[in-house]
Design a protein around this motif. Structure first.
Motif, PDB file in Angstrom:
ATOM      1  N   ILE A  69      61.140  81.110  57.409  1.00 17.57           N
ATOM      2  CA  ILE A  69      59.756  81.391  57.812  1.00 17.57           C
ATOM      3  C   ILE A  69      59.440  80.647  59.103  1.00 17.57           C
ATOM      4  N   LYS A  70      59.071  81.382  60.116  1.00 12.74           N
ATOM      5  CA  LYS A  70      58.681  80.753  61.375  1.00 12.74           C
ATOM      6  C   LYS A  70      57.284  80.159  61.240  1.00 12.74           C
ATOM      7  N   SER A  71      57.055  79.049  61.894  1.00 12.67           N
ATOM      8  CA  SER A  71      55.736  78.427  61.831  1.00 12.67           C
ATOM      9  C   SER A  71      54.665  79.364  62.374  1.00 12.67           C
ATOM     10  N   SER A  72      55.050  80.223  63.324  1.00 10.55           N
ATOM     11  CA  SER A  72      54.097  81.162  63.903  1.00 10.55           C
ATOM     12  C   SER A  72      53.718  82.277  62.933  1.00 10.55           C
ATOM     13  N   ASP A  73      54.495  82.429  61.846  1.00 15.43           N
ATOM     14  CA  ASP A  73      54.211  83.465  60.851  1.00 15.43           C
ATOM     15  C   ASP A  73      53.353  82.949  59.699  1.00 15.43           C
ATOM     16  N   LEU A  74      52.931  81.692  59.796  1.00 11.41           N
ATOM     17  CA  LEU A  74      52.069  81.105  58.779  1.00 11.41           C
ATOM     18  C   LEU A  74      50.622  81.159  59.244  1.00 11.41           C
ATOM     19  N   LYS A  75      49.815  81.936  58.570  1.00 14.13           N
ATOM     20  CA  LYS A  75      48.391  82.040  58.909  1.00 14.13           C
ATOM     21  C   LYS A  75      47.595  81.432  57.767  1.00 14.13           C
ATOM     22  N   LEU A  76      47.012  80.261  58.026  1.00 16.21           N
ATOM     23  CA  LEU A  76      46.252  79.572  56.995  1.00 16.21           C
ATOM     24  C   LEU A  76      45.010  80.375  56.654  1.00 16.21           C
ATOM     25  N   GLN A  77      44.844  80.677  55.390  1.00 16.52           N
ATOM     26  CA  GLN A  77      43.668  81.426  54.971  1.00 16.52           C
ATOM     27  C   GLN A  77      42.434  80.548  55.048  1.00 16.52           C
ATOM     28  N   ASP A  78      41.343  81.185  55.377  1.00 16.55           N
ATOM     29  CA  ASP A  78      40.072  80.490  55.511  1.00 16.55           C
ATOM     30  C   ASP A  78      39.572  80.137  54.121  1.00 16.55           C
ATOM     31  N   ASN A  79      39.953  78.961  53.664  1.00 11.69           N
ATOM     32  CA  ASN A  79      39.645  78.568  52.295  1.00 11.69           C
ATOM     33  C   ASN A  79      39.041  77.175  52.278  1.00 11.69           C
ATOM     34  N   PRO A  80      37.714  77.062  52.435  1.00  6.71           N
ATOM     35  CA  PRO A  80      37.098  75.745  52.431  1.00  6.71           C
ATOM     36  C   PRO A  80      37.147  75.071  51.088  1.00  6.71           C
ATOM     37  N   ASN A  81      37.449  75.833  50.041  1.00  7.37           N
ATOM     38  CA  ASN A  81      37.464  75.271  48.694  1.00  7.37           C
ATOM     39  C   ASN A  81      38.852  74.756  48.345  1.00  7.37           C
ATOM     40  N   TYR A  82      39.352  73.810  49.157  1.00  7.79           N
ATOM     41  CA  TYR A  82      40.706  73.340  48.915  1.00  7.79           C
ATOM     42  C   TYR A  82      40.835  72.675  47.557  1.00  7.79           C
ATOM     43  N   LEU A 105      52.821  86.404  57.936  1.00  4.98           N
ATOM     44  CA  LEU A 105      52.825  87.534  58.856  1.00  4.98           C
ATOM     45  C   LEU A 105      54.182  88.226  58.826  1.00  4.98           C
ATOM     46  N   LYS A 106      54.156  89.537  58.877  1.00  2.00           N
ATOM     47  CA  LYS A 106      55.370  90.344  58.948  1.00  2.00           C
ATOM     48  C   LYS A 106      55.344  91.099  60.265  1.00  2.00           C
ATOM     49  N   ASN A 107      56.353  90.908  61.055  1.00  5.41           N
ATOM     50  CA  ASN A 107      56.395  91.503  62.397  1.00  5.41           C
ATOM     51  C   ASN A 107      55.135  91.133  63.186  1.00  5.41           C
ATOM     52  N   GLY A 108      54.629  89.941  62.911  1.00 10.89           N
ATOM     53  CA  GLY A 108      53.455  89.456  63.629  1.00 10.89           C
ATOM     54  C   GLY A 108      52.131  89.943  63.085  1.00 10.89           C
ATOM     55  N   LEU A 109      52.149  90.702  61.973  1.00 14.49           N
ATOM     56  CA  LEU A 109      50.918  91.262  61.418  1.00 14.49           C
ATOM     57  C   LEU A 109      50.642  90.701  60.024  1.00 14.49           C
ATOM     58  N   PRO A 156      57.611  99.061  57.404  1.00 13.91           N
ATOM     59  CA  PRO A 156      57.744 100.002  58.520  1.00 13.91           C
ATOM     60  C   PRO A 156      57.513  99.300  59.853  1.00 13.91           C
ATOM     61  N   SER A 157      57.756  99.997  60.922  1.00 12.37           N
ATOM     62  CA  SER A 157      57.558  99.435  62.256  1.00 12.37           C
ATOM     63  C   SER A 157      56.126  98.970  62.432  1.00 12.37           C
ATOM     64  N   ALA A 158      55.949  97.912  63.197  1.00  6.66           N
ATOM     65  CA  ALA A 158      54.613  97.370  63.457  1.00  6.66           C
ATOM     66  C   ALA A 158      53.923  98.086  64.611  1.00  6.66           C
ATOM     67  N   VAL A 159      54.600  99.068  65.174  1.00  3.47           N
ATOM     68  CA  VAL A 159      54.020  99.810  66.301  1.00  3.47           C
ATOM     69  C   VAL A 159      53.268 101.024  65.753  1.00  3.47           C
ATOM     70  N   PRO A 160      51.953 101.050  65.863  1.00  2.00           N
ATOM     71  CA  PRO A 160      51.179 102.171  65.305  1.00  2.00           C
ATOM     72  C   PRO A 160      51.241 103.398  66.203  1.00  2.00           C
ATOM     73  N   LYS A 217      35.308  93.932  60.479  1.00  2.00           N
ATOM     74  CA  LYS A 217      36.056  94.297  61.675  1.00  2.00           C
ATOM     75  C   LYS A 217      37.271  95.098  61.235  1.00  2.00           C
ATOM     76  N   VAL A 218      37.865  95.832  62.148  1.00  2.00           N
ATOM     77  CA  VAL A 218      39.053  96.641  61.842  1.00  2.00           C
ATOM     78  C   VAL A 218      40.289  95.867  62.276  1.00  2.00           C
ATOM     79  N   GLU A 219      41.264  95.787  61.388  1.00  2.00           N
ATOM     80  CA  GLU A 219      42.462  94.992  61.652  1.00  2.00           C
ATOM     81  C   GLU A 219      43.711  95.792  61.321  1.00  2.00           C
ATOM     82  N   LEU A 220      44.721  95.702  62.173  1.00  2.00           N
ATOM     83  CA  LEU A 220      46.023  96.312  61.902  1.00  2.00           C
ATOM     84  C   LEU A 220      46.794  95.381  60.980  1.00  2.00           C
ATOM     85  N   GLN A 221      47.258  95.914  59.857  1.00  4.83           N
ATOM     86  CA  GLN A 221      47.938  95.071  58.876  1.00  4.83           C
ATOM     87  C   GLN A 221      48.885  95.909  58.029  1.00  4.83           C
ATOM     88  N   TYR A 222      49.746  95.195  57.317  1.00  4.08           N
ATOM     89  CA  TYR A 222      50.572  95.844  56.297  1.00  4.08           C
ATOM     90  C   TYR A 222      49.820  95.776  54.975  1.00  4.08           C
TER      91      TYR A 222
END
Length: 790
Positions: A178-191, A210-214, A244-248, A536-541
């Motif tokens: 797992i790359k460090s750049s693929d770790l997205k900390l969830q917004d969770n104030p209730n740790y 994140l998978k393929n950056g998404l 699938p490919s991350a290119v929409p 908001k609209v987000e591209l995701q798997y």
């Protein structure tokens, strides 16, 4: 962060608790009720296995092949001992490549399953770990050790920020792929969600992988770091899915237009939950079902939450015709278990050979004042694992005889992990869709009170109504109040191909508390404009499947989509009040981090008050104030101590068992759950006349604190202690031993040479004392905050 487009939410067991109820309320009326449907086990609901049948190639289970192992068993064990030094003292009980004792069988079988045992004196504690046999990544470990150890936990050695650094460093060692750049900390104030103030400090972090950056809705990593900076649990997704490919092929602008053009809201009655039970109601503007559907990034078509294209016809509500036979209450006399069983056997399909083996009378989870029978019919002695005997179950109102829930088949799996097919009735023929619909109408009238006048049928189309592989039919209905749908009230009914009732979820929400009919003052257009700012609209798997529906496992599938996600985490827990125009939290978890209070800044007890807010022991009122100098009652104190000891105390003891008055406290008292917990924990006697509503005095506080720290017997030897005689008002103190003890422990002190035993206690004073108790942990002979009486 959970996205609001993920409209079908995970269904946990009761002990995992009521947070799922809260999330389900965010859904449109039809989906919200479906999310709590009892016809689904483990994960999302009301989803057809046929919707994901084309994903089999993506998730085909391949038996573990020892010849392909790249990370040996010995290396896996050594890595675990390096990551968790405490395991060096543990014993490996067994090691297996793959998983043969789980259903459904995980698609990724190239995993080392290692069973550990840790011995403490005469007690042994077992837990398991999983390590990827191909790349050596840690997949799962939860270190289980008894927590009834008298240790000092506060203040913690590491802060939340330091714990997060340690978590990231641990992940880099434990799962190098797992790359460090693929770790997205969830917004969770209730740790500290779910953690008690008394006991070990826990920092819980959830990362989206994140998978393929998404972002990917089905890929998360959870890690827990204790107050000493040690990792105590780790879990990451390990399914062998194809992305699938991350290119929409569809642009963001096209997707936004599609979603914006179809976004719509409607009026619903929304329950406001308190302690997992509907407490009040509001009229709200909420998104309709189709509004939350994602857009396939490859085709531009909107997808249902089953992962299939949205039908051309919209979801509609239609009238339920009245049948000849309608539900009739059995009267006010309480039914016996046998009488309740006969009512179920009259309408529900219970396979031949099953006998009524379990009969429990208790309170309804949603309506504690309602008695229900929980019954089950078994084929024989049950055991765990694939192939053990099937079971039928039901929940019946003990007074009216209304069947609340029924499921014909549970655990209905053969030894090969596939669903057993029920035997066809002698001479029966399969029903057409039209015949099945008529049978469903007859059944809903017989099962649900005043079905034709209070319910509407939710029409998804004929294709949706047919179960996977032609196994039967499914139908959904929704409660309406004054012509407005009630969110979270969906009723589901399933028939097999012969018209036999195989699953029913009645979901009776009591709308009696809608005492005044509200009138919407906010227009639909205003509501649409407000909601436009919430998402908001987000591209995701997006992952669909991965759950069991009617004992049929729906294979998981991953699709690249454009989805609606909340702009802020709090948006996930709010709905728009149609009367006030304000965003309203429909469920405030009793242990989530409290909001900052507007009236404690600069207060002498600000630090202590803030800490108790953070742990959910205190809550702000509707105006955002804590009122720190407000005098508290004895019941308030017991409530605070219960929350600090067991955040889920109300749900922990209101588990469906019968509620009876205890310690002079009636079941109708707002303090009942806390007093019950205090009785179970040995803080007060069940035979005492505990006056929960009376203002708490300093002397009564001393007595309750002495009992809480379990030094009541020792305090009896201190009734003539010099520490009490030093007070000029010592003669006014009745419980001298308790006062002496609490003064010696530093919990209470003199006030100008007096103890002032009859003086009332404020919330701020209680906060200061509770935090002193927290700091006393590990410094007394008894475990402070333990709900173990022995």
């Amino acid at each position: 962060m959970k996205s609001n487009n993920t409209t079908f939410i995970q269904q946990k067991t009761r002990t995992a608790l009521v947070a799922t109820v809260a999330l389900s309320l965010l859904l449109p009326a039809g989906l919200a009720g479906a999310a709590s449907s009892g016809t689904v086990s483990s994960s999302t609901v009301v989803v057809s296995a046929s919707a994901v049948s084309d994903s089999a190639a993506n998730t085909e289970v391949v038996a573990a092949d020892p010849s392909k192992v790249k990370f040996s068993k010995e290396a896996a064990i050594a890595k675990l001992k390096e990551l968790f030094p405490i395991l060096k003292e543990a014993k490996v009980n067994s090691t297996e490549l793959g998983s043969t004792n789980r259903y459904p069988v995980p698609s990724n079988q190239m995993v080392w399953n290692i069973q550990w045992q840790y011995q403490i004196g005469n007690s042994g504690y077992g837990f398991s770990s999983e390590v990827d046999a191909l790349n050596g990544d840690l997949i799962n470990t939860y270190l289980y050790f008894p927590n009834q150890i008298n240790e000092s936990y506060y203040p913690p050695k590491v802060t939340e920020a330091q714990a997060l650094e340690k978590a990231r460093a641990f992940i880099s060692k434990a799962a190098a792929s797992i790359k460090s750049s693929d770790l997205k900390l969830q917004d969770n104030p209730n740790y500290n969600y779910g953690n008690a103030l008394f006991g070990p400090v826990r920092y819980n972090f959830t990362f989206n992988l994140l998978k393929n950056g998404l972002p990917s809705t089905g890929d998360n990593l959870n890690i827990t770091v204790d107050g000493n900076g040690e990792v105590v649990s780790f879990h990451k997704s390990s399914e062998n899915l194809v992305y699938p490919s991350a290119v929409p092929k569809v642009t963001l602008a096209q997707a936004e237009k599609s979603i914006r053009d179809s976004f719509d809201v409607a009026l619903y009655y929304n329950p406001i939950y308190k302690n997992g039970v509907p407490d009040s109601w509001i009229l709200s503007w909420s998104p309709v079902e189709q509004a939350l559907y994602a857009v396939d990034a490859a085709t531009g078509k909107k997808l249902t939450d089953e992962g299939v294209p949205v039908p051309s016809s919209p979801v509609t509500y239609t009238a339920v015709p009245q049948a000849k036979e309608v539900f009739k209450s059995q009267g006010s006399a309480e039914l016996t278990a046998e009488q309740a069983a006969k009512l179920v056997e009259k309408v529900g399909y219970i396979p031949t050979g099953r006998k009524l083996t379990s009969k429990t009378l208790g309170d309804s989870y949603q309506s504690p004042d309602r008695k229900v029978w929980r019954l089950s019919w078994d084929e024989g002695q049950r055991s765990f694992g694939p192939g053990f005997p099937s079971q039928s179950s039901a929940e019946i109102d003990a007074s009216s005889g209304e069947i609340i829930n029924f499921q014909s088949e549970q655990y209905n799996f053969a030894e090969d992990g596939k669903t057993k097919t029920p035997a066809a009735p002698a001479g029966a023929k399969k029903l057409t869709a039209a015949e099945a619909a008529q049978k469903a109408t007859a059944l809903i009238n017989a099962l649900y009170p005043q079905a034709s006048s209070t319910l509407k049928q939710i029409e998804y189309g004929t294709e949706w109504s047919t179960l996977p592989d032609g196994a039967g039919y499914r139908y959904q209905y929704i409660l309406q109040h004054n012509g407005i749908p009630v969110s979270g009230s969906t009723i589901s009914l399933n028939l097999d191909v012969y018209g036999r009732l195989v699953a029913y979820y009645g979901n009776r929400l009591n709308t009696d508390k809608i005492t005044q009919e509200p009138v919407a003052k906010i227009t639909k257009q205003d509501a649409l404009e407000k909601y436009a700012k919430q998402y908001k609209v987000e591209l995701q798997y997006k992952q669909t499947g991965g759950y069991t529906f009617n004992n049929t496992y729906a294979e998981p599938k991953v699709t690249l989509v454009y989805a609606l996600v909340p702009t802020e985490e709090k948006n996930s827990y709010e709905t728009l009040n149609a009367v006030t125009g304000q965003w309203t939290t429909i469920y405030t978890n009793p242990v989530q981090k409290g909001a900052d209070a507007s009236d404690i800044k600069g207060h002498a007890a600000e630090q202590q008050l803030t800490e108790l807010l953070k742990y959910g022991v205190f809550e702000v009122d509707g105006s955002g104030k804590l009122n720190p100098d407000q005098e508290v009652t004895a019941g308030d104190l017991i409530t605070y101590l219960a929350k600090a000891t067991q955040p889920y105390y109300a749900e922990y003891y209101n588990n469906g068992s019968e509620r009876k008055a205890t310690a002079g406290t009636s079941v109708d008292s707002p303090y009942y759950d806390a007093v019950s917990f205090a009785v179970q924990s040995g803080w007060i006697s069940k035979d005492t006349a505990f006056q929960a509503d009376k203002k708490l005095t300093r002397e009564q506080l001393a007595v309750l604190l002495t009992s809480f720290v379990k030094y009541s017997k020792i305090s009896a030897y201190l009734d003539k202690d010099a520490v009490v005689e030093q007070f000029s008002d010592a003669s006014a103190i009745v419980n001298k031993g308790a006062v002496a003890l609490t003064v010696k422990l530093g919990l209470l002190k003199d006030e100008g040479g007096k103890f002032n035993p009859g003086q009332n206690v404020t919330k701020a004073q209680v906060a200061t004392i509770i935090m002193k108790l927290v700091e006393l942990q590990g410094k007394t002979d008894q475990i402070i905050g333990s709900n173990n009486r022995y």
